[in-house]
Motif scaffolding. Structure first.
Motif, PDB file in Angstrom:
ATOM      1  N   SER A  13       0.849  -1.199   0.000  1.00 50.02           N
ATOM      2  CA  SER A  13       0.000   0.000   0.000  1.00 50.02           C
ATOM      3  C   SER A  13       0.877   1.239   0.000  1.00 50.02           C
ATOM      4  CB  SER A  13      -0.959   0.010   1.196  1.00 50.02           C
ATOM      5  OG  SER A  13      -0.255   0.111   2.397  1.00 50.02           O
ATOM      6  N   PRO A  14       0.476   2.265  -0.773  1.00 49.54           N
ATOM      7  CA  PRO A  14       1.279   3.487  -0.842  1.00 49.54           C
ATOM      8  C   PRO A  14       1.454   4.077   0.557  1.00 49.54           C
ATOM      9  CG  PRO A  14      -0.432   3.475  -2.531  1.00 49.54           C
ATOM     10  CD  PRO A  14      -0.726   2.315  -1.637  1.00 49.54           C
ATOM     11  N   GLY A  15       2.688   4.368   0.900  1.00 46.68           N
ATOM     12  CA  GLY A  15       2.973   4.897   2.240  1.00 46.68           C
ATOM     13  C   GLY A  15       3.760   3.904   3.078  1.00 46.68           C
ATOM     14  N   MET A  16       3.789   2.635   2.638  1.00 48.51           N
ATOM     15  CA  MET A  16       4.549   1.636   3.419  1.00 48.51           C
ATOM     16  C   MET A  16       6.024   2.030   3.479  1.00 48.51           C
ATOM     17  SD  MET A  16       3.021  -2.107   2.438  1.00 48.51           S
ATOM     18  CE  MET A  16       1.707  -2.836   3.448  1.00 48.51           C
ATOM     19  N   ASN A  17       6.573   2.481   2.340  1.00 48.45           N
ATOM     20  CA  ASN A  17       7.995   2.858   2.328  1.00 48.45           C
ATOM     21  C   ASN A  17       8.257   4.079   3.206  1.00 48.45           C
ATOM     22  OD1 ASN A  17       9.081   0.866   0.695  1.00 48.45           O
ATOM     23  ND2 ASN A  17       8.472   1.935  -1.180  1.00 48.45           N
ATOM     24  N   ALA A  18       7.302   5.001   3.200  1.00 54.29           N
ATOM     25  CA  ALA A  18       7.471   6.196   4.048  1.00 54.29           C
ATOM     26  C   ALA A  18       7.490   5.781   5.519  1.00 54.29           C
ATOM     27  CB  ALA A  18       6.337   7.185   3.773  1.00 54.29           C
ATOM     28  N   ILE A 100      16.397  -9.995  17.825  1.00 54.45           N
ATOM     29  CA  ILE A 100      15.387  -8.963  17.548  1.00 54.45           C
ATOM     30  C   ILE A 100      14.366  -9.004  18.689  1.00 54.45           C
ATOM     31  CG2 ILE A 100      13.578  -8.213  15.940  1.00 54.45           C
ATOM     32  CD1 ILE A 100      15.255  -9.523  13.672  1.00 54.45           C
ATOM     33  N   ASP A 101      14.283  -7.929  19.427  1.00 56.27           N
ATOM     34  CA  ASP A 101      13.448  -7.930  20.646  1.00 56.27           C
ATOM     35  C   ASP A 101      12.095  -7.267  20.442  1.00 56.27           C
ATOM     36  OD1 ASP A 101      15.461  -9.180  22.076  1.00 56.27           O
ATOM     37  OD2 ASP A 101      16.432  -7.275  22.584  1.00 56.27           O
ATOM     38  N   GLY A 102      11.843  -6.724  19.258  1.00 61.70           N
ATOM     39  CA  GLY A 102      10.544  -6.082  19.010  1.00 61.70           C
ATOM     40  C   GLY A 102      10.320  -5.981  17.516  1.00 61.70           C
ATOM     41  N   LEU A 103       9.039  -5.969  17.113  1.00 61.00           N
ATOM     42  CA  LEU A 103       8.728  -6.021  15.684  1.00 61.00           C
ATOM     43  C   LEU A 103       7.666  -4.987  15.324  1.00 61.00           C
ATOM     44  CD1 LEU A 103       9.334  -7.840  13.169  1.00 61.00           C
ATOM     45  CD2 LEU A 103       7.335  -9.209  13.844  1.00 61.00           C
ATOM     46  N   VAL A 104       7.918  -4.266  14.225  1.00 66.06           N
ATOM     47  CA  VAL A 104       6.897  -3.352  13.682  1.00 66.06           C
ATOM     48  C   VAL A 104       6.292  -4.043  12.456  1.00 66.06           C
ATOM     49  CG1 VAL A 104       6.443  -1.078  12.682  1.00 66.06           C
ATOM     50  CG2 VAL A 104       8.217  -1.331  14.455  1.00 66.06           C
ATOM     51  N   VAL A 105       4.963  -4.237  12.501  1.00 64.20           N
ATOM     52  CA  VAL A 105       4.262  -4.923  11.417  1.00 64.20           C
ATOM     53  C   VAL A 105       3.391  -3.906  10.678  1.00 64.20           C
ATOM     54  CG1 VAL A 105       2.475  -6.640  10.887  1.00 64.20           C
ATOM     55  CG2 VAL A 105       4.239  -7.157  12.587  1.00 64.20           C
ATOM     56  N   ILE A 106       3.653  -3.735   9.388  1.00 58.10           N
ATOM     57  CA  ILE A 106       2.865  -2.783   8.592  1.00 58.10           C
ATOM     58  C   ILE A 106       1.975  -3.595   7.659  1.00 58.10           C
ATOM     59  CG2 ILE A 106       2.965  -0.749   7.088  1.00 58.10           C
ATOM     60  CD1 ILE A 106       5.922  -0.399   7.966  1.00 58.10           C
ATOM     61  N   GLY A 107       0.660  -3.515   7.855  1.00 56.74           N
ATOM     62  CA  GLY A 107      -0.239  -4.312   7.024  1.00 56.74           C
ATOM     63  C   GLY A 107      -1.683  -4.122   7.449  1.00 56.74           C
ATOM     64  N   GLY A 108      -2.535  -5.019   6.982  1.00 53.10           N
ATOM     65  CA  GLY A 108      -3.959  -4.924   7.289  1.00 53.10           C
ATOM     66  C   GLY A 108      -4.358  -5.844   8.435  1.00 53.10           C
ATOM     67  N   GLY A 130      -1.616  -0.556   7.155  1.00 47.72           N
ATOM     68  CA  GLY A 130      -1.209  -0.341   5.766  1.00 47.72           C
ATOM     69  C   GLY A 130      -2.072  -1.204   4.871  1.00 47.72           C
ATOM     70  N   THR A 131      -3.171  -0.667   4.402  1.00 50.39           N
ATOM     71  CA  THR A 131      -4.023  -1.364   3.446  1.00 50.39           C
ATOM     72  C   THR A 131      -4.875  -0.335   2.723  1.00 50.39           C
ATOM     73  OG1 THR A 131      -5.892  -2.882   3.177  1.00 50.39           O
ATOM     74  CG2 THR A 131      -5.634  -1.908   5.364  1.00 50.39           C
ATOM     75  N   ILE A 132      -4.956  -0.479   1.396  1.00 52.30           N
ATOM     76  CA  ILE A 132      -5.735   0.511   0.648  1.00 52.30           C
ATOM     77  C   ILE A 132      -7.228   0.380   0.925  1.00 52.30           C
ATOM     78  CG2 ILE A 132      -4.065   0.732  -1.229  1.00 52.30           C
ATOM     79  CD1 ILE A 132      -6.043  -0.964  -2.955  1.00 52.30           C
ATOM     80  N   LEU A 143      -2.682   3.497   5.762  1.00 49.06           N
ATOM     81  CA  LEU A 143      -1.765   3.907   4.687  1.00 49.06           C
ATOM     82  C   LEU A 143      -2.240   3.385   3.335  1.00 49.06           C
ATOM     83  CD1 LEU A 143       1.716   3.226   6.314  1.00 49.06           C
ATOM     84  CD2 LEU A 143       0.509   5.405   6.070  1.00 49.06           C
ATOM     85  N   GLY A 144      -2.374   4.269   2.375  1.00 47.47           N
ATOM     86  CA  GLY A 144      -2.704   3.851   1.013  1.00 47.47           C
ATOM     87  C   GLY A 144      -4.134   4.137   0.603  1.00 47.47           C
TER      88      GLY A 144
END
Ligand SMILES: Nc1ncnc2c1ncn2[C@@H]1O[C@H](COP(=O)(O)OP(=O)(O)OP(=O)(O)O)[C@@H](O)[C@H]1O
Ligand SMILES: O=P(O)(O)OC[C@H]1O[C@](O)(CO)[C@@H](O)[C@@H]1O
Length: 349
Positions: A13-18, A100-108, A130-132, A143-144
């Protein structure tokens, strides 16, 4: 936090890279190394022969310039086996081995369910929407979505211009598997006369009557905006018998589509022509609007701050124009609101 991981999952989705750029800059500022995990949860399952195909350290040098790019630098994918506990446990092992002690998940919402599963196994996670589709009820922005709507508006304006020149109606299909928000907002923003969505049951005959009403008023270039998933909420219709008896080839088991729907409308309303347009992936592969990029910037920073401060199992969202966070579990339980009054208004004018 020894290290933080970040991944993008589900449809891009647009904005994921940002958002990834913002996570990277924030992690760098707080002195926490950042690992980019490739292809959604697949990267955590270590499916590739080389580690670098599954994950890589995200230095500022790598991501400083990606913010405006469409798509996702980290790649994305659906990883169906991740719904099973044994694969989630494998992911936890990978995270531990990589410190890795923490995770950022970008999605729906599906990606957030994956994050919730990891949280349940003791991995601190933060979700960024992050989902259109805009199908996350807890937040006003995902995002998107804004980008996708703007792409549709630009396309529909052009379609309406040529429809007007030729006095012929158009069927325009936009994305949205189970969610008609893109279709509704795009229809409202372009003055389109008819909108059809998965949330509201409908009949082919009913839409033909709406279109006929427009034609009777002298509006020969009415636009019917349909959401991709709207065929699911359509009452049964004998497409084969209808089209073949009117000289249009169609095979018995063929499903309804925008092209066939335009054919049916043309024949039901006795028009010379009605054209179908499927906007498709240009909605998802567009450069993010300023609104999406700005939200990504704030959300990315907040995600890292939360992990740094020991706050986890949260998703970030926007409410009344302000960025906020709430527990993933609670967010996933929220019921989705569809703006039925606005939908009725579009279809009744
Ligand atoms: N119940 C679940 N438990 C664990 N992981 C899940 C679950 N549901 C989905 N996932 C993971 O999240 C991935 C993405 O889910 P999904 O295809 O539903 O997309 P999404 O994140 O909702 O985004 P979009 O709808 O925009 O494509 C899945 O392929 C899977 O890896
Ligand atoms: O990439 P795929 O599998 O075609 O996914 C399409 C689906 O993903 C979405 O774009 C959401 O990301 C939906 O609107 C659409 O139905």
């Amino acid at each position: 936090m020894r290290k933080i991981g970040v991944l993008t999952s589900g449809g891009d989705s647009p904005g994921m890279n940002a958002a990834v750029m913002s996570v990277a800059r924030s992690a760098a500022m707080y002195g926490i190394p950042l690992i980019g995990i490739k292809r959604g949860y697949n990267g955590l399952l270590r499916k590739s022969a080389n580690l670098k195909d599954d994950m890589q350290e995200l230095t500022l040098e790598l991501v400083l310039d990606i913010a405006d790019d469409p798509g996702t630098y980290l790649r994305t994918a659906r990883c169906l086996e991740f719904k099973e506990k044994k694969y989630q446990e494998k992911a936890v092992k990978t995270l531990k081995s990589m410190q890795i002690d923490g995770l950022v998940v970008i999605g729906g919402d599906g990606s957030f369910r994956g994050a919730q599963a990891l949280c349940d196994l003791g991995v601190p996670c933060i979700g960024i929407p992050g989902t259109i589709d805009n199908d996350l009820p807890y937040t006003e922005m995902s995002l998107g979505y804004d980008t996708a709507v703007n792409v549709c508006v630009e396309a529909i304006r052009k379609i309406r211009a040529t429809s007007r020149s030729h006095d012929r109606p158009a069927v325009v299909e936009v994305m949205g598997r189970h969610c008609g928000d893109i279709a509704l907002t795009a229809a409202v923003s372009t003055g389109s006369e008819i909108v059809v969505v998965p949330e509201v049951p409908w009949t082919v005959e009913g839409v033909a009557m709406q279109l006929q009403r427009q034609l009777n008023q002298g509006n020969y270039r009415a636009t019917i905006v349909v959401a991709e998933g709207c065929w699911e909420s359509m009452a049964p219709f004998d497409l084969y018998n209808f089209l073949t008896s009117r000289g249009k080839p169609c095979y018995p088991e063929e499903p309804m589509s925008a092209v066939r729907f335009a054919s049916v409308m043309k024949r039901m309303c006795g028009m010379v022509e009605a054209r179908a347009n499927v906007i498709g992936y240009v909605q998802r592969g567009a450069e993010p609007t300023a609104r999406d990029s700005a939200f990504a910037f704030e959300a990315g920073n907040l995600a890292v701050r939360l992990l740094r401060d020991g706050i986890s199992n949260q998703v970030i969202g926007m409410q009344k124009g302000k960025v906020f966070y709430m527990p993933i579990e609670k967010a996933l339980k929220k019921e989705r609101y569809f703006n039925r009054p606005l939908f009725d208004l579009v279809n009744s004018l």
